[in-house]
Design an enzyme around this catalytic site. Structure first.
Site, PDB file in Angstrom:
ATOM      1  N   GLY A  10      46.758  50.553  27.255  1.00  0.00           N
ATOM      2  CA  GLY A  10      45.718  51.426  26.699  1.00  0.00           C
ATOM      3  C   GLY A  10      44.646  51.717  27.743  1.00  0.00           C
ATOM      4  CE  LYS A  73      55.286  52.618  20.879  1.00  0.00           C
ATOM      5  NZ  LYS A  73      55.757  53.418  19.759  1.00  0.00           N
ATOM      6  CB  ILE A 138      37.940  47.790  25.433  1.00  0.00           C
ATOM      7  CG1 ILE A 138      39.029  47.793  24.358  1.00  0.00           C
ATOM      8  CG2 ILE A 138      37.886  49.114  26.176  1.00  0.00           C
ATOM      9  CD1 ILE A 138      38.680  48.649  23.146  1.00  0.00           C
ATOM     10  CG  ASP A 139      41.389  44.270  23.488  1.00  0.00           C
ATOM     11  OD1 ASP A 139      40.667  45.093  22.904  1.00  0.00           O
ATOM     12  OD2 ASP A 139      42.627  44.355  23.534  1.00  0.00           O
ATOM     13  CG  MET A 181      39.760  48.829  18.691  1.00  0.00           C
ATOM     14  SD  MET A 181      40.306  49.940  20.004  1.00  0.00           S
ATOM     15  CE  MET A 181      41.323  51.083  19.070  1.00  0.00           C
TER      16      MET A 181
HETATM   17  O1  F6P Z   1      44.057  46.579  23.912  1.00  0.00           O
HETATM   18  C1  F6P Z   1      43.180  47.638  23.737  1.00  0.00           C
HETATM   19  C2  F6P Z   1      43.259  48.181  22.347  1.00  0.00           C
HETATM   20  O2  F6P Z   1      42.318  49.225  22.215  1.00  0.00           O
HETATM   21  C3  F6P Z   1      43.080  47.151  21.236  1.00  0.00           C
HETATM   22  O3  F6P Z   1      41.739  46.786  21.051  1.00  0.00           O
HETATM   23  C4  F6P Z   1      43.723  47.847  20.066  1.00  0.00           C
HETATM   24  O4  F6P Z   1      44.200  46.953  19.099  1.00  0.00           O
HETATM   25  C5  F6P Z   1      44.859  48.583  20.700  1.00  0.00           C
HETATM   26  O5  F6P Z   1      44.541  48.723  22.076  1.00  0.00           O
HETATM   27  C6  F6P Z   1      45.109  49.951  20.121  1.00  0.00           C
HETATM   28  O6  F6P Z   1      46.257  50.452  20.694  1.00  0.00           O
HETATM   29  P1  F6P Z   1      46.732  51.952  20.512  1.00  0.00           P
HETATM   30  O7  F6P Z   1      45.875  52.806  21.416  1.00  0.00           O
HETATM   31  O8  F6P Z   1      48.144  51.925  20.940  1.00  0.00           O
HETATM   32  O9  F6P Z   1      46.527  52.309  19.084  1.00  0.00           O
END
Ligand code: F6P
Length: 359
Positions: A10, A73, A138-139, A181
């Protein structure tokens, strides 16, 4: 020297600043830098490789997203390949990636990414590719680094949103539940919740008792605060319960988290009788210009990665330790997810401020 760089997983604010740091630091040494588009896709279809010159990156420090594009992916060890009958089969095409990397004459790959990307980088390092990692997410859940870039910007966005919810919550005597998130770590919820003066913060590390959450809301009313702000991390779960998932299992076994905010709001409304609303901040937290902190950290990570290439310490990741950027083995960084420690000062401070964690 020819350096390749890619961005995986992401997006996060600061990716472009890292790329700029790499390109400018490398060009000072007379090295060439090439951007691999969409994670490793550019090393499978090599038409998707672009030359990154200093002119190309001059003005991208403050721009969110990634100029290279990214894939969630796109793991070459489990690459989704569409068969003639339309079915998707995960195939190991890592040898193609290594072969193309060598054929193109690259001397190093700087892989900018989160936990998943660091796992892939580690596997490629073990296959003999000279790799340096840069921790993005960001996590903020990657071990061995005090902070990942992107986290500070996400926290700022969340804090600003929480600030805005205070005024409407107060005007209507309502409970506002904000879902943020963070996947399985509570860092975003904790930092933004404390800074945004939340009354309750629910994080994955502390399973919550909904009755205790409701008691906190009722106690606030007793002392004259007829509204409440509840910040819920998307990975938070009730005592004895499970995380809330949006859809089923996706490629690579990853699930999509979401919905715990709405569930919590419904429970609070039912049990306290207080009007309650919920909001999901979602991808807003990944967008926008990086904060000053993230810009600086990203530029430092990018330039440090080039120094690590020069030193030949492949298989390592640039990491922030106190005030310095150091090299740590990627294997160490991916060994364990970085959760909020139960004995941390930040948790103690939150409790001293009267914030409830529902425990
Ligand atoms: O890992 C970063 C993140 O934004 C998480 O906080 C969140 O759960 C996930 O990616 C969301 O993923 P996607 O953009 O595939 O919905």
């Amino acid at each position: 020297m020819k350096i390749a760089v890619n961005t995986g997983g992401g997006d996060a604010p600061g990716l472009n600043a890292v790329i700029r740091g790499i390109v400018l630091a490398a060009s000072q040494k007379g090295w060439e830098v090439f951007g691999i588009k969409y994670g490793y896709r550019g090393l499978i279809d090599t038409k998707q490789i672009i030359r990154l010159t200093p002119e190309f990156v001059w003005d991208i420090t403050n721009i969110g997203g990634t100029i290279l594009g990214t894939l969630v992916k796109g793991d070459p060890f489990n690459y989704p390949i569409e068969k003639s009958d339309g079915s998707i089969v995960e195939t190991d095409i890592s040898d193609t990636v290594v072969g193309n990397f060598r054929a193109l004459g690259f001397n190093a790959l700087i892989a900018i990414g989160g936990d998943g990307s660091m796992h892939i980088a580690d596997k490629f390092f073990k296959k003999g590719m000279p790799i340096i990692g840069v921790p993005k997410t960001i996590d903020n859940d990657i071990s061995s680094t005090d902070f990942t870039f992107g986290f500070d910007t996400a926290v700022n966005t969340a804090t600003e949103a929480i600030d805005k919810l205070h005024t409407t919550a107060k005007s209507h005597d309502r409970v506002m539940v904000v879902e943020v998130m963070g996947r399985y770590a509570g860092w975003i919820a904790l930092h933004s919740g404390i800074s945004g003066s939340a009354n309750v913060i629910l994080i994955p590390e502390i399973p919550y008792d909904i009755e205790k959450v409701c008691n906190k809301v009722k106690q606030l009313s007793l002392i004259g605060q007829n509204y409440a702000i509840v910040v819920v991390a998307e990975g938070a779960k009730p005592l004895g319960g499970d995380i809330t998932i949006v859809e089923g299992v996706r490629t690579g076994g990853e699930v999509r988290l979401g919905g715990v905010g709405r569930k919590t709001a419904e429970e609070i409304m039912k049990r306290t009788g207080k009007e309650t609303r919920s909001i999901v901040l979602g991808h807003l937290q990944r967008g926008g210009a990086p904060t000053t902190f993230d810009r600086l950290l990203s530029l430092r990570f990018g330039t440090a990665a080039v120094r690590l290439v020069e030193a030949g310490v492949f298989g390592s990741m640039a990491a922030l330790r106190s005030t310095e950027i150091v090299a740590v083995p990627i294997t160490e960084a991916i060994g364990q997810m970085k959760s909020v420690p139960m004995d941390s000062d930040i948790l103690r401070s939150a409790r001293s401020l009267g914030i409830s964690f529902g425990d």
